[in-house]
Scaffold this motif. Sequence first.
Motif, mmCIF file in Angstrom:
data_model
loop_
_atom_site.group_PDB
_atom_site.id
_atom_site.type_symbol
_atom_site.label_atom_id
_atom_site.label_comp_id
_atom_site.label_asym_id
_atom_site.label_seq_id
_atom_site.Cartn_x
_atom_site.Cartn_y
_atom_site.Cartn_z
ATOM 1 N N GLY A 1 4.115 6.902 10.259
ATOM 2 C CA GLY A 1 4.962 7.290 9.136
ATOM 3 C C GLY A 1 4.540 8.614 8.532
ATOM 4 N N LEU B 1 11.164 9.525 -4.155
ATOM 5 C CA LEU B 1 10.677 8.557 -3.169
ATOM 6 C C LEU B 1 11.446 7.248 -3.259
ATOM 7 C CD1 LEU B 1 6.798 9.060 -3.286
ATOM 8 C CD2 LEU B 1 8.449 10.008 -1.687
ATOM 9 N N LYS C 1 13.544 5.533 -0.268
ATOM 10 C CA LYS C 1 13.356 4.136 0.120
ATOM 11 C C LYS C 1 14.699 3.431 0.244
ATOM 12 C CE LYS C 1 10.832 -0.038 -1.217
ATOM 13 N NZ LYS C 1 9.926 -0.662 -2.223
ATOM 14 N N GLN C 2 15.613 3.738 -0.658
ATOM 15 C CA GLN C 2 16.946 3.141 -0.589
ATOM 16 C C GLN C 2 17.698 3.581 0.663
ATOM 17 O OE1 GLN C 2 18.870 4.151 -4.296
ATOM 18 N NE2 GLN C 2 17.855 2.501 -5.430
ATOM 19 N N GLN D 1 14.095 5.400 4.330
ATOM 20 C CA GLN D 1 13.038 6.355 4.700
ATOM 21 C C GLN D 1 11.794 6.021 3.888
ATOM 22 O OE1 GLN D 1 13.737 9.963 6.450
ATOM 23 N NE2 GLN D 1 11.686 9.280 6.988
ATOM 24 N N ARG D 2 10.768 5.515 4.546
ATOM 25 C CA ARG D 2 9.532 5.139 3.859
ATOM 26 C C ARG D 2 8.536 6.289 3.967
ATOM 27 N NH1 ARG D 2 7.084 0.361 2.230
ATOM 28 N NH2 ARG D 2 4.802 0.392 2.227
ATOM 29 N N GLN E 1 4.764 7.759 2.419
ATOM 30 C CA GLN E 1 3.547 7.477 1.657
ATOM 31 C C GLN E 1 3.174 8.703 0.823
ATOM 32 O OE1 GLN E 1 2.244 4.318 2.346
ATOM 33 N NE2 GLN E 1 0.968 4.508 0.513
ATOM 34 N N LEU F 1 7.353 1.023 -5.995
ATOM 35 C CA LEU F 1 6.670 1.884 -5.037
ATOM 36 C C LEU F 1 5.163 1.647 -4.999
ATOM 37 C CD1 LEU F 1 8.483 5.309 -5.595
ATOM 38 C CD2 LEU F 1 8.811 3.690 -3.720
ATOM 39 N N GLU G 1 3.182 -0.022 -3.173
ATOM 40 C CA GLU G 1 2.532 0.049 -1.863
ATOM 41 C C GLU G 1 2.685 1.407 -1.197
ATOM 42 O OE1 GLU G 1 3.987 -3.115 0.512
ATOM 43 O OE2 GLU G 1 3.075 -4.698 -0.699
ATOM 44 N N GLN G 2 3.514 2.271 -1.754
ATOM 45 C CA GLN G 2 3.748 3.573 -1.133
ATOM 46 C C GLN G 2 3.012 4.718 -1.806
ATOM 47 O OE1 GLN G 2 8.374 2.573 -0.372
ATOM 48 N NE2 GLN G 2 7.825 4.699 0.014
ATOM 49 N N GLU H 1 13.623 14.776 3.019
ATOM 50 C CA GLU H 1 14.167 14.126 4.214
ATOM 51 C C GLU H 1 14.421 15.148 5.316
ATOM 52 O OE1 GLU H 1 17.275 10.508 5.024
ATOM 53 O OE2 GLU H 1 17.893 12.061 3.604
#
Length: 387
Positions: free
Chosen positions: A195, A217, A221-222, A225-226, A228, A250, A252-253, A334
């Motif tokens: 990732g 971010l 996510k929506q 696209q994850r 970190q 978020l 965990e991200q 993105e």
Amino acid sequence: MKVFVVQPTVPHYRTEFFSGVGRRLGGQLILMASPHIPGGPSSIPAHGLADIIYAPDHTLSSWRGDKLYWQSGLNLRGASTGDVLLVPGNPRFLSVYPLLIKARARGMGIIVQGHGWSSSSRPWLARIRHLLWRFADVALLYTDEERDQFIANGFAPDRVFATNNTMGTQAIEQARAHWTPDRLSSGTGRVSPSGFQILFCGRLTPKAELHVLIDALAALKQRGQRVQLVIIGGGDQDAALKAKMAAVGLTEQITWLGPIHDEMQLAPWFLQSDLFVYPGAIGLSLLHAFNYGLPVVTHDQLKQHNPEISALEPGRSGALFAKSDAAALADTLEGLLNNDALRADMSARAEHTIKTRFHTTIMVDRFMAAAERAHQLAMQRQGKGKA
């Protein structure tokens, strides 16, 4: 020629520069600084600087809500005709004014150094700064673009210099050499092996506008696209930003590392990230990222940034997005994250910018040229030299 330099503080990223100047002057650099700035960020004072007479015991006091400052104990002991004094161009430092008068009376050359403009510039302060620079023999600015502006405003070209302000590039080169691919393969500097990973490194203040990045971010996510995010730094926005992170799901991200100042510890995070993102008014952080070949994303209102923004070439070494627009930032991220070839080109351009314009050795060379010119003009006033 002795060179007396007055600084509010000497942060860690300036030690390499002053050591280089001290060597060029053969130990004739007298550096006067304070341990910290009242109401300002904590600063790591310089220690063990070679070839420098370093005097860090000049207490900095403030009044009117940290709007005015006085630095005690500044002196010009041992100065003579033709020596050079450099002072900061911030008009809030009142202790500079009597020192300038003493320097002129002793026949010294005078350099006033600072931003021609900054993200927090005020018109009335800018006018006072310009008066300080006109009193001086030499105006020493942060970037070539500021120098061009000063010349356009009537300053003599042979009295305006620019250092192209940068970080401690040699320390970064050493850190990069240490973190070989084998050492990085241990996972240091990378939150997850797969990732994308983006990096923010700076103080967590309103100026950074980090909430815009968190919203961006969440938007990514929506879209599926994850990404970190690694955050290095601390500040008064820490708790509010963590609460926002949790509110938008978020947790965990986003990895929070807190303040890190040691370049060897910072290096793997820069080397293992895909982009450097600073949603607010950027300054030296841009050049820090460029030293690692890391493309930079920041907002598009250039006059609201600090002068170092001039190093960024949109589309070539980084990208701009519509200020405070999280959706626009998400689109920009993105597009870059899904274009490996473009990021590789931007990385190469960022490193080229450092090597050819914003390297410490270049900064030292330009400082020395400014000091030599101030010395020449001082000697000319005394009838002992030529312009």
